[in-house]
Design a protein around this motif. Structure first.
Motif, PDB file in Angstrom:
ATOM      1  N   ASP A 108      14.803 -16.118 -21.259  1.00 45.75           N
ATOM      2  CA  ASP A 108      13.791 -15.389 -22.037  1.00 45.75           C
ATOM      3  C   ASP A 108      13.928 -13.893 -21.747  1.00 45.75           C
ATOM      4  O   ASP A 108      13.010 -13.262 -21.215  1.00 45.75           O
ATOM      5  N   ARG A 117       8.362 -15.042 -32.451  1.00 48.35           N
ATOM      6  CA  ARG A 117       9.379 -14.073 -32.051  1.00 48.35           C
ATOM      7  C   ARG A 117       9.666 -13.091 -33.190  1.00 48.35           C
ATOM      8  O   ARG A 117       9.721 -11.885 -33.007  1.00 48.35           O
ATOM      9  N   LYS A 118       9.805 -13.680 -34.384  1.00 48.45           N
ATOM     10  CA  LYS A 118      10.131 -12.859 -35.550  1.00 48.45           C
ATOM     11  C   LYS A 118       9.023 -11.843 -35.834  1.00 48.45           C
ATOM     12  O   LYS A 118       9.303 -10.695 -36.202  1.00 48.45           O
ATOM     13  N   ARG A 123       6.630 -10.761 -33.701  1.00 47.14           N
ATOM     14  CA  ARG A 123       6.142 -10.082 -32.487  1.00 47.14           C
ATOM     15  C   ARG A 123       4.701 -10.493 -32.153  1.00 47.14           C
ATOM     16  O   ARG A 123       3.822  -9.672 -31.909  1.00 47.14           O
ATOM     17  N   ALA A 176      13.239 -19.485 -25.715  1.00 40.99           N
ATOM     18  CA  ALA A 176      12.750 -18.342 -26.503  1.00 40.99           C
ATOM     19  C   ALA A 176      13.546 -18.114 -27.783  1.00 40.99           C
ATOM     20  O   ALA A 176      13.049 -17.495 -28.725  1.00 40.99           O
ATOM     21  N   ASP A 177      14.778 -18.629 -27.831  1.00 33.82           N
ATOM     22  CA  ASP A 177      15.579 -18.472 -29.041  1.00 33.82           C
ATOM     23  C   ASP A 177      15.247 -19.549 -30.079  1.00 33.82           C
ATOM     24  O   ASP A 177      15.900 -19.626 -31.117  1.00 33.82           O
ATOM     25  N   GLU A 197      13.713 -11.293 -23.493  1.00 36.18           N
ATOM     26  CA  GLU A 197      12.775 -10.362 -24.128  1.00 36.18           C
ATOM     27  C   GLU A 197      11.334 -10.571 -23.686  1.00 36.18           C
ATOM     28  O   GLU A 197      10.440  -9.840 -24.111  1.00 36.18           O
ATOM     29  N   ARG A 232       9.962 -19.550 -33.095  1.00 40.45           N
ATOM     30  CA  ARG A 232      10.750 -18.625 -33.941  1.00 40.45           C
ATOM     31  C   ARG A 232       9.827 -17.685 -34.725  1.00 40.45           C
ATOM     32  O   ARG A 232      10.093 -16.505 -34.866  1.00 40.45           O
ATOM     33  N   LEU A 256       9.330 -13.262 -24.320  1.00 37.15           N
ATOM     34  CA  LEU A 256       8.448 -13.873 -25.328  1.00 37.15           C
ATOM     35  C   LEU A 256       7.321 -14.659 -24.661  1.00 37.15           C
ATOM     36  O   LEU A 256       6.177 -14.621 -25.091  1.00 37.15           O
ATOM     37  N   ARG A 308       3.307  -6.159 -29.010  1.00 35.50           N
ATOM     38  CA  ARG A 308       3.047  -7.288 -29.901  1.00 35.50           C
ATOM     39  C   ARG A 308       1.910  -6.902 -30.853  1.00 35.50           C
ATOM     40  O   ARG A 308       1.118  -6.010 -30.539  1.00 35.50           O
TER      41      ARG A 308
END
Ligand SMILES: Cc1cc2nc3c(=O)[nH]c(=O)nc-3n(C[C@H](O)[C@H](O)[C@H](O)COP(=O)(O)OP(=O)(O)OC[C@H]3O[C@@H](n4cnc5c(N)ncnc54)[C@H](O)[C@@H]3O)c2cc1C
Length: 601
Positions: free
Chosen positions: A576, A131-132, A134, A251-252, A578, A128, A580, A38
Motif C-alpha cells: 500500500d 482509490r480512483k 481519493r 490497495a491496487d 500510497e 478501486r 490508501l 482525500r
C-alpha cells in the motif's frame, strides 16, 4: 525499506517470483500520481451522483447511505434504545459501532456511503473506486474497535457483515503450498463473521477447536489482525498464529492469497499487524485442533477487612498463580479492585471437575481460615464438556444466566454472548491502558515488588490481569507459532496482559439524554493513568496490545509492535505505497493527519 530499495532488492533476488510479480503490479499502481488530500462530500472531486450510481451498479445495488438510527426517525431511535444492550443488533447497523466513543478521542459517526459487500469482487470494486476518487476508505467487520478505527465520517465504508460463511476442511493445504505444507484440518471463515459463527460450526457442531476471541461478537478479521486472544490462548496460542491463509484485496484492487508460500510478507503482516492497514481481508483459513474433553470456570469474589490483609491476599493469589496456574490449562482473569476486593474469573481446559477442585481447594481453604476475608460472591469451580463451551442450548438448560441471547425475532439460536460482556455494549470509554507483564516478575525475588505494584494500582482503579493474553507458560509450539507473527515479541514472555480501563453508559450522537459525563470521564482517566503508572514502575517499557490499549499512546509503534515495526512498515510500503488504507495508530499512519485525510508533507 522504501519502494525504490525494495524494487532494487527484487531485481537482485530473481528467485523470488511471487514477491516480484506482486511488487511490479503494485509499483505500476503506485505510479498513478501522488495522493495528498482525500475528498469530503461537497468538495471538488467528490464523485457525482452519476458516478455513485454507476458504482452502485458495479456492486450489485449494495451501496447504502447509512443513517444512525438515533437520528433517522423517532421509531428507529426507539427501536435502537430497546436494543442498546444487544451487540447483534448494533452489529447489524452499518451506521453504528460497538463502542459509542471515547472521551476526548472519537464519537461513533456514520460513513457517507457504505458497500454492504457480499463477495471479494464487491470489496475489490470498492477499493478501486475509493482509490480512483481519493476517498477516505474504512473497513468494518464486527465493529468492536475501541479506538474507533472502523469508523470515519465522510468516508466510504466497506461493511463485511454479510460475508459470514464458515466452511470446515479435513485436509487443507494453502494455495501454492502443495508439497511444502502437510494437509491439516482447518476452517475457512469469511471476514464478516463473528467468532460465535466459527465456534458454532467448529465446536458445537463439528467437535473441534479453533482459536478465536473471548467475546463472541468480535469479528474474525479484526481479531486476527490484532493478534487475537481467547480464553484458552495459553494452550492454543494467539488466533493469528493459527492462520494458514488469508484472501485479501490489496490497495491496487487485486484479490490475493497470502500464506506461507504466496506473499509470505503480507501473510506475516496480517498476523497481528493491526486491522485495516494492509488490505481488506475477505476470507481467513485457520487451523483447527482436537477438542479437550473438559473446560470450565472458577469464580468468586473475596473482600479483605484491612489494607494489610488485602496486600497479603494479593501475595497469596500471585504466589498461587505462579505455582499452580502458570501453565497451558489456565486463562482469563484475576481483578484487583479498590475497596480491597479480589474478583476471580478464571477458565480452564484439559482438567475435569475433580482435578480443578483439588487445585483450588488449598487456596480457598486458606481464605476461609482467615477471618479477615469474606466471600462477597460465593466461590466455585464448574467443569463442563468442552463440546458445549459455546452451545447456547446447553447453557440455557444447565447454566441459565451465564449467556444472553440475541432476543430479536428470527435470531439464529447460537447468537449469544457471555453475560459478563454485556456491560461493554455501546460503552463510552473514559480511559483504557494495557501492559504486557514479563514472567520475570513472578520470580520469587520479584514477586513482592509485583504485589506492591498491584496493591498501589488498586488504590486508584481496578486492575485486571488477563493471563490468557500473555504466552509465558504456553506450550513451546504455541510460542514458536506466535513468534512468527507481527505482534510485539513481548507477548511471548509475558505472563499476563494487565488491563486498566473505565467507561460510562452508551453515548451515541443523537441519543436522547444528557450525553456523556465528561467531567467524570476526565477524573476516571487520571485515576486509570495513575494506576498504570504504579504497574509500569515494575514493568518499565512494557508493550501494549494494539486493540486493547490507550487511544492517546505516544510511542504506539514501539508499544504495539516493538522490534517488528520496521519490518511491518516495509510490508505496508510494498502493498500500500500510497497509504490508501489508513487507521489511526496503524502501520504507516504517522504519514497522515489524525483524520486520515491529509498526507503529511
Ligand atoms: C467487547 C469487546 C471484547 C473484546 N474481546 C477481545 C478478546 O477476547 N480478545 C482479543 O484479542 N480482543 C478482544 N477485543 C478487541 C478486538 O479483538 C479488536 O477490537 C478487533 O479488532 C475487533 O474486530 P472487529 O471486526 O469486531 O472490529 P472492527 O471495528 O470492525 O474492526 C477492527 C479493525 O480491523 C479492521 N478490519 C475489520 N475487518 C477487516 C477486514 N475484513 N479487512 C481489513 N481490516 C478489517 C477495521 O478497519 C478496524 O481497524 C475485544 C473488543 C471489544 C470491544
Amino acid at each position: 525499506m522504501n519502494r525504490r530499495e525494495l524494487l532494487k532488492a527484487a531485481v537482485a533476488i530473481p528467485f523470488l517470483p511471487g514477491v516480484i510479480a506482486g511488487c511490479r503490479g503494485l509499483a505500476r499502481a503506485a505510479s498513478g500520481g501522488a495522493l495528498y488530500t482525500r475528498v469530503r462530500p461537497g468538495e471538488a472531486g467528490w464523485p457525482s451522483p452519476a458516478q455513485w450510481n454507476e458504482f452502485n451498479h458495479a456492486v450489485g445495488g449494495r451501496l447504502l447511505q447509512p443513517r444512525s438510527p438515533f437520528t433517522a426517525s423517532t421509531a428507529a431511535c426507539k427501536e435502537a434504545l430497546r436494543h442498546l444492550d444487544n451487540p447483534y443488533y448494533i452489529g447489524d447497523q452499518p451506521a453504528l459501532t460497538q463502542t459509542s466513543g471515547w472521551a476526548g478521542a472519537w464519537r461513533s459517526q456514520p460513513s457517507a456511503y457504505a458497500v454492504a459487500a457480499e463477495s471479494a469482487a464487491d470489496v475489490a470494486e470498492a477499493v478501486r473506486f475509493a482509490r480512483k476518487h481519493r476517498l477516505r476508505l474504512v473497513v468494518k467487520g464486527g465493529g468492536h474497535s475501541y479506538q474507533g478505527t472502523s469508523d470515519a465520517p465522510d468516508s466510504l465504508l466497506i461493511w463485511t457483515r454479510h460475508m459470514n460463511a464458515v466452511t470446515l476442511h479435513d485436509a487443507f493445504v494453502g494455495q501454492g503450498c502443495a508439497g511444502a505444507q502437510a494437509p491439516q484440518p482447518a476452517v475457512s471463515v469469511q471476514a464478516g463473521a463473528m467468532w460465535i459463527d466459527a465456534y458454532d460450526a467448529v465446536t458445537t457442531r463439528g467437535g473441534r477447536y479453533v482459536q478465536g476471541g473471548g467475546c463472541t461478537t468480535v469479528g474474525v478479521a479484526g481479531l486476527i489482525q490484532s493478534g487475537g486472544f481467547g480464553s484458552f490462548s495459553k494452550h492454543f496460542g494467539t488466533a493469528s498464529a493459527n492462520l494458514i491463509e488469508a484472501e485479501v484485496v490489496t490497495a491496487d484492487g487485486v484479490v490475493r492469497i497470502a500464506n506461507a508460500c504466496t506473499h509470505p510478507d503480507l501473510f506475516w503482516g496480517l498476523k497481528g499487524g493491526g486491522g485495516g492497514s494492509l488490505g481488506v481481508v475477505t476470507r481467513l483459513t485457520l487451523r483447527t485442533h482436537a477438542l479437550p474433553p473438559w473446560a470450565g470456570a472458577v469464580y468468586g469474589e473475596i473482600k479483605a477487612s484491612t489494607d494489610a490483609a488485602y496486600r497479603a491476599l494479593i501475595a497469596k493469589a500471585i504466589g498461587f498463580y505462579q505455582r499452580e496456574l502458570l501453565n497451558p490449562h489456565w486463562g482469563e482473569q484475576m481483578m484487583f479492585r479498590p475497596g480491597n476486593v479480589l474478583h476471580l474469573s478464571m477458565v480452564f481446559q484439559g482438567l475435569d471437575q475433580v482435578q480443578a477442585d483439588a487445585l483450588w481447594q488449598p487456596f480457598f481453604a486458606w481464605v476461609r481460615a482467615h477471618r479477615e476475608y469474606t466471600f462477597v460472591e460465593p466461590a466455585g469451580v464448574m467443569a463442563i464438556p468442552m463440546r458445549h463451551m459455546w452451545d447456547a442450548e446447553f447453557f440455557r438448560r444447565h447454566v441459565p444466566g451465564a449467556m444472553v441471547a440475541d432476543d430479536r425475532e428470527g435470531a439464529p439460536r447460537d447468537h449469544v454472548l457471555w453475560k459478563g460482556d454485556q456491560g461493554q455494549v455501546g460503552c463510552f470509554i473514559h480511559g483504557y491502558r494495557s501492559a504486557w507483564l514479563p514472567a520475570s516478575l513472578l520470580r520469587e525475588d520479584r514477586q513482592a515488588a509485583l504485589v506492591d505494584a498491584l496493591y498501589a494500582a488498586s488504590r486508584r482503579w481496578e486492575v485486571s490481569l488477563h493471563f490468557n493474553k500473555g504466552l509465558a507458560g504456553a506450550p513451546p509450539e504455541a510460542i514458536a507459532a506466535a513468534r512468527d507473527t507481527a505482534m510485539n515479541p513481548q507477548v511471548l514472555d509475558a505472563f499476563a496482559l494487565a488491563i486498566i480501563a473505565g467507561s460510562g453508559a452508551p453515548a451515541y450522537p443523537g441519543m436522547p439524554g444528557p450525553g456523556p459525563d465528561l467531567a467524570e470521564a476526565h477524573k476516571a482517566a487520571i485515576a486509570i493513568d495513575d494506576a498504570m503508572d504504579s504497574l509500569l514502575r515494575v514493568a518499565p517499557g512494557a508493550g501494549s496490545y494494539v486493540s486493547e490499549s490507550d487511544y492517546f499512546l505516544r510511542d504506539w509503534q514501539r508499544a504495539f509492535w516493538g522490534t517488528h515495526y520496521a519490518r511491518l512498515s516495509a510490508v505496508k510500503h510494498t502493498y500500500d505505497p500510497e497509504g490508501l488504507f489508513y487507521v489511526r495508530h496503524g502501520v504507516g499512519s504517522e504519514g497522515w493527519s489524525e483524520d486520515g485525510f491529509t498526507r503529511r508533507a
